[in-house]
Design a protein around this motif. Structure first.
Motif, mmCIF file in Angstrom:
data_model
loop_
_atom_site.group_PDB
_atom_site.id
_atom_site.type_symbol
_atom_site.label_atom_id
_atom_site.label_comp_id
_atom_site.label_asym_id
_atom_site.label_seq_id
_atom_site.Cartn_x
_atom_site.Cartn_y
_atom_site.Cartn_z
ATOM 1 N N HIS A 122 86.234 21.801 46.715
ATOM 2 C CA HIS A 122 84.772 21.773 46.803
ATOM 3 C C HIS A 122 84.284 22.591 47.994
ATOM 4 O O HIS A 122 83.325 23.353 47.896
ATOM 5 C CB HIS A 122 84.269 20.319 46.889
ATOM 6 C CG HIS A 122 82.796 20.224 47.075
ATOM 7 N ND1 HIS A 122 82.217 19.869 48.269
ATOM 8 C CD2 HIS A 122 81.768 20.488 46.241
ATOM 9 C CE1 HIS A 122 80.902 19.907 48.146
ATOM 10 N NE2 HIS A 122 80.606 20.271 46.930
ATOM 11 N N THR A 274 64.017 20.426 37.659
ATOM 12 C CA THR A 274 62.723 20.926 38.110
ATOM 13 C C THR A 274 61.663 20.697 37.038
ATOM 14 O O THR A 274 60.501 20.435 37.343
ATOM 15 C CB THR A 274 62.839 22.415 38.498
ATOM 16 O OG1 THR A 274 64.047 22.575 39.244
ATOM 17 C CG2 THR A 274 61.683 22.865 39.348
ATOM 18 N N PHE A 319 74.158 9.445 40.407
ATOM 19 C CA PHE A 319 75.419 10.142 40.188
ATOM 20 C C PHE A 319 76.548 9.142 40.338
ATOM 21 O O PHE A 319 76.352 8.036 40.856
ATOM 22 C CB PHE A 319 75.601 11.322 41.164
ATOM 23 C CG PHE A 319 75.167 12.646 40.578
ATOM 24 C CD1 PHE A 319 75.837 13.191 39.508
ATOM 25 C CD2 PHE A 319 74.095 13.351 41.111
ATOM 26 C CE1 PHE A 319 75.445 14.410 38.956
ATOM 27 C CE2 PHE A 319 73.700 14.569 40.571
ATOM 28 C CZ PHE A 319 74.384 15.094 39.495
ATOM 29 N N TYR A 344 69.744 6.893 43.193
ATOM 30 C CA TYR A 344 68.712 7.492 44.065
ATOM 31 C C TYR A 344 67.339 6.920 43.711
ATOM 32 O O TYR A 344 66.487 6.743 44.570
ATOM 33 C CB TYR A 344 68.665 9.011 43.882
ATOM 34 C CG TYR A 344 70.003 9.703 43.991
ATOM 35 C CD1 TYR A 344 70.703 9.722 45.193
ATOM 36 C CD2 TYR A 344 70.585 10.350 42.898
ATOM 37 C CE1 TYR A 344 71.933 10.357 45.293
ATOM 38 C CE2 TYR A 344 71.808 10.984 42.990
ATOM 39 C CZ TYR A 344 72.482 10.982 44.192
ATOM 40 O OH TYR A 344 73.691 11.610 44.292
ATOM 41 N N ALA A 371 66.376 12.035 46.945
ATOM 42 C CA ALA A 371 66.329 12.606 45.590
ATOM 43 C C ALA A 371 67.271 13.798 45.422
ATOM 44 O O ALA A 371 67.698 14.099 44.308
ATOM 45 C CB ALA A 371 64.898 13.027 45.245
ATOM 46 N N GLY A 373 70.199 13.903 46.909
ATOM 47 C CA GLY A 373 71.494 13.435 47.363
ATOM 48 C C GLY A 373 71.594 13.592 48.870
ATOM 49 O O GLY A 373 70.610 13.925 49.560
ATOM 50 N N PRO A 376 78.239 15.824 51.465
ATOM 51 C CA PRO A 376 78.811 17.141 51.130
ATOM 52 C C PRO A 376 78.288 17.756 49.842
ATOM 53 O O PRO A 376 78.362 18.961 49.676
ATOM 54 C CB PRO A 376 80.317 16.863 51.013
ATOM 55 C CG PRO A 376 80.474 15.392 50.967
ATOM 56 C CD PRO A 376 79.263 14.783 51.584
ATOM 57 N N ALA A 385 63.700 24.242 44.307
ATOM 58 C CA ALA A 385 62.877 23.257 43.584
ATOM 59 C C ALA A 385 61.565 23.017 44.344
ATOM 60 O O ALA A 385 60.488 22.977 43.743
ATOM 61 C CB ALA A 385 63.650 21.957 43.420
HETATM 62 C C1 HEM Z 1 63.882 18.472 41.667
HETATM 63 C C2 HEM Z 1 64.927 19.196 41.419
HETATM 64 C C3 HEM Z 1 66.333 18.796 41.750
HETATM 65 C C4 HEM Z 1 66.881 17.567 41.990
HETATM 66 C C5 HEM Z 1 66.172 16.222 42.024
HETATM 67 C C6 HEM Z 1 68.285 17.768 42.268
HETATM 68 C C7 HEM Z 1 69.157 16.754 42.589
HETATM 69 C C8 HEM Z 1 70.474 16.939 42.970
HETATM 70 C C9 HEM Z 1 71.346 15.909 43.452
HETATM 71 C C10 HEM Z 1 70.971 14.433 43.593
HETATM 72 C C11 HEM Z 1 72.549 16.470 43.740
HETATM 73 C C12 HEM Z 1 73.759 15.757 44.372
HETATM 74 C C13 HEM Z 1 74.914 15.552 43.442
HETATM 75 C C14 HEM Z 1 75.973 14.609 44.004
HETATM 76 O O1 HEM Z 1 75.873 14.121 45.118
HETATM 77 O O2 HEM Z 1 76.949 14.338 43.268
HETATM 78 C C15 HEM Z 1 72.441 17.865 43.409
HETATM 79 C C16 HEM Z 1 73.455 18.794 43.528
HETATM 80 C C17 HEM Z 1 73.337 20.092 43.127
HETATM 81 N N1 HEM Z 1 72.181 20.747 42.737
HETATM 82 FE FE1 HEM Z 1 70.350 19.950 42.538
HETATM 83 N N2 HEM Z 1 68.572 19.092 42.137
HETATM 84 C C18 HEM Z 1 67.409 19.762 41.840
HETATM 85 C C19 HEM Z 1 67.241 21.114 41.645
HETATM 86 C C20 HEM Z 1 68.250 22.016 41.677
HETATM 87 C C21 HEM Z 1 68.094 23.432 41.429
HETATM 88 C C22 HEM Z 1 66.764 24.127 41.157
HETATM 89 C C23 HEM Z 1 69.343 23.968 41.509
HETATM 90 C C24 HEM Z 1 69.778 25.393 41.354
HETATM 91 C C25 HEM Z 1 69.133 26.346 40.774
HETATM 92 C C26 HEM Z 1 70.283 22.903 41.834
HETATM 93 C C27 HEM Z 1 71.624 23.048 42.024
HETATM 94 C C28 HEM Z 1 72.484 22.056 42.452
HETATM 95 C C29 HEM Z 1 73.909 22.253 42.667
HETATM 96 C C30 HEM Z 1 74.673 23.558 42.465
HETATM 97 C C31 HEM Z 1 74.441 21.030 43.086
HETATM 98 C C32 HEM Z 1 75.902 20.704 43.401
HETATM 99 C C33 HEM Z 1 76.183 20.778 44.884
HETATM 100 C C34 HEM Z 1 77.584 20.328 45.217
HETATM 101 O O3 HEM Z 1 78.231 19.618 44.435
HETATM 102 O O4 HEM Z 1 78.064 20.706 46.294
HETATM 103 N N3 HEM Z 1 69.578 21.736 41.932
HETATM 104 N N4 HEM Z 1 71.163 18.144 42.962
#
Ligand code: HEM
Length: 428
Positions: A122, A274, A319, A344, A371, A373, A376, A385
């Motif tokens: 990761h 989003t 998650f 969350y 929201a 997270g 890491p 977003a």
């Molecule tokens: C309101 C919009 C969004 C919310 C609420 C959201 C929420 C989250 C949350 C809760 C996680 C944590 C996952 C975990 O802990 O297992 C996460 C991870 C992630 N999000 Fe978002 N997300 C949003 C928008 C986006 C957008 C726009 C993108 C990319 C274009 C994105 C890309 C990612 C990626 C790549 C991860 C994984 C990071 C990792 O595992 O290191 N997210 N998101």
């Protein structure tokens, strides 16, 4: 497959004793059961949940599926703590999603997604993609986000009556993703279809529990990404996806498989989330005229209002993690291998952290919501977003006073994302 067939999956879960079953996708068609989460936070902040029977479809026929059951973690404190103890609560062991992988092949496929990886892999991949996904790089999209938002707002204002989900909320993230992922805008319906099939797996209108539709969507999207990645490696342009295809950390690029997996994660993560944030915000503003006026008149700063709308909506409700050893959460013993689900959506309504948590307060400050997270796996797209919602609301601001919902909101049957499928609305 019809809605009735899928709803037959709504086998009542006897363990919930008449209370909303937080594990069942159908529960959320009536909205997030906030009262049940509040009860849990007070009485049993870390509590065992038996999972319901759900119907699945594949070429082998109809089958029923029941998850292993899990520990539901509902307070802000506990969600924060589990998220940061990544060595004890793994994202990779069984993946980060509630549904247990059915076969070793499914688990392998799931582990290709960044969100379902553990250190050290990761750390390596995240370092590589984060080097491309910086606030500065994302800021480069600001001009095109503005143009898309302006055109969309002009269209719905001219139409007067519109559906806030397909006409507004779905369109903006799709157009932005096309810019981000190097996809021609005309192909955005593909992104829409793939992400609906993957995230809406449990909803009768989309996946309806059809395992093959899920696998097909996964395969198609993977092939599309592969073609795109190869083209960008042969002939780089100056878009973010070219940089991703060619970025190196310690002299190593992403393999083709890693590139496609990350691309696919962005299709899903940057699209549904989003979309639901935007439609949830439209609903919140329509339902709360006092708060809407504060925003319309400029009485509250836009950035803080957006944070509160993110807390309020919490588009990703939870998650999953898996305990890597016998341990505890807030005094509750957890055995090695057990499933742990961090909510969350519940943490963000915790009265120990947020005064009057069930009140939308666009001036709320501080606002330590979870929201996106924490720890890491903190969301890589948080900045994007926020930028999308700020830009859209800035364009909508002159019209906010006349925003109304004109019909019933239809919600997605999902225990994972808090989303609407349809939201009839009117401006003017
Ligand atoms: C309101 C919009 C969004 C919310 C609420 C959201 C929420 C989250 C949350 C809760 C996680 C944590 C996952 C975990 O802990 O297992 C996460 C991870 C992630 N999000 Fe978002 N997300 C949003 C928008 C986006 C957008 C726009 C993108 C990319 C274009 C994105 C890309 C990612 C990626 C790549 C991860 C994984 C990071 C990792 O595992 O290191 N997210 N998101």
């Amino acid at each position: 497959m019809t809605a009735t067939a899928a709803n037959a999956a709504t086998a009542v879960n006897p363990a919930t004793a008449g209370r909303p079953d937080i594990a069942h996708p159908a529960t959320y068609a009536a909205g997030v059961p906030h009262a049940e989460f509040a009860r849990r936070r007070s009485n049993e902040p870390v509590a065992w949940v038996d999972e319901p029977l759900l119907v699945r479809h594949s070429s082998a026929g109809r089958s029923v599926d029941r998850g292993t059951g899990y520990w539901a973690v509902t307070t802000h404190d506990a969600v924060f703590s589990v998220s940061r103890r990544a060595d004890e609560f793994s994202s990779g062991e069984k993946g980060a999603f509630l549904r247990d992988p059915r076969t070793p092949g499914d688990l392998k496929q799931m582990r290709q997604l960044l969100v379902s990886m553990d250190a050290p892999e990761h750390v390596r991949i995240r370092k590589l993609v984060a080097s491309v996904f910086t606030p500065r790089a994302v800021g480069g999209l600001a001009g095109s986000i503005e143009r898309h938002a302006e055109a969309l707002v002009e269209k719905v204002v001219a139409a007067e009556e519109f559906d806030a989900v397909p006409d507004l909320a779905a369109e903006l993230p799709l157009l932005v993703l096309c810019d981000l992922l190097g996809v021609p805008p005309a192909d955005r319906h593909l992104l829409y279809r793939w992400s609906n099939a993957l995230v809406g797996f449990d909803d009768p209108e989309f996946g309806g529990g059809d395992v093959e539709a899920y696998r097909t969507a996964f395969g198609e999207a993977f092939q599309y990404a592969l073609r795109l990645g190869m083209a960008r490696r042969e002939q780089p342009t100056d878009d973010l996806i070219s940089r991703l295809a060619n970025a190196e950390v310690d002299g190593k690029r992403l393999s083709d498989r890693e590139f496609c997996s990350f691309w696919l994660l962005l299709v899903v993560a940057g699209n549904e989330t989003t979309r639901h944030l935007i439609s949830g915000s439209v609903e919140a503003l329509a339902d709360n005229p006092g708060q809407r006026e504060r925003l319309a008149s400029g009485a509250v700063p836009m950035a803080g209002a957006v944070e509160e709308l993110i807390r309020w909506t919490t588009p990703i409700m939870m998650f999953r993690r898996t305990a890597t050893r016998d341990t505890e959460i807030m005094g509750q013993s957890i055995a090695e291998g057990e499933k742990v689900v961090i909510y969350y959506t519940s943490a963000n309504r915790d009265a120990d952290v947020f005064a009057e948590p069930d009140r939308l307060d666009l001036g709320r400050d501080p606002n330590p919501h979870l929201a996106f997270g924490i720890g890491p796996h903190f969301c890589l797209g948080a900045h994007l977003a926020r930028l999308e919602l700020v830009t859209l609301l800035t364009m909508l601001r002159p019209h906010l006073s006349t925003l109304r919902l004109t019909g019933p909101v239809t919600r997605l049957q999902s225990n994972f994302v808090n989303g609407a499928k349809s939201m009839p609305a009117r401006i003017g």
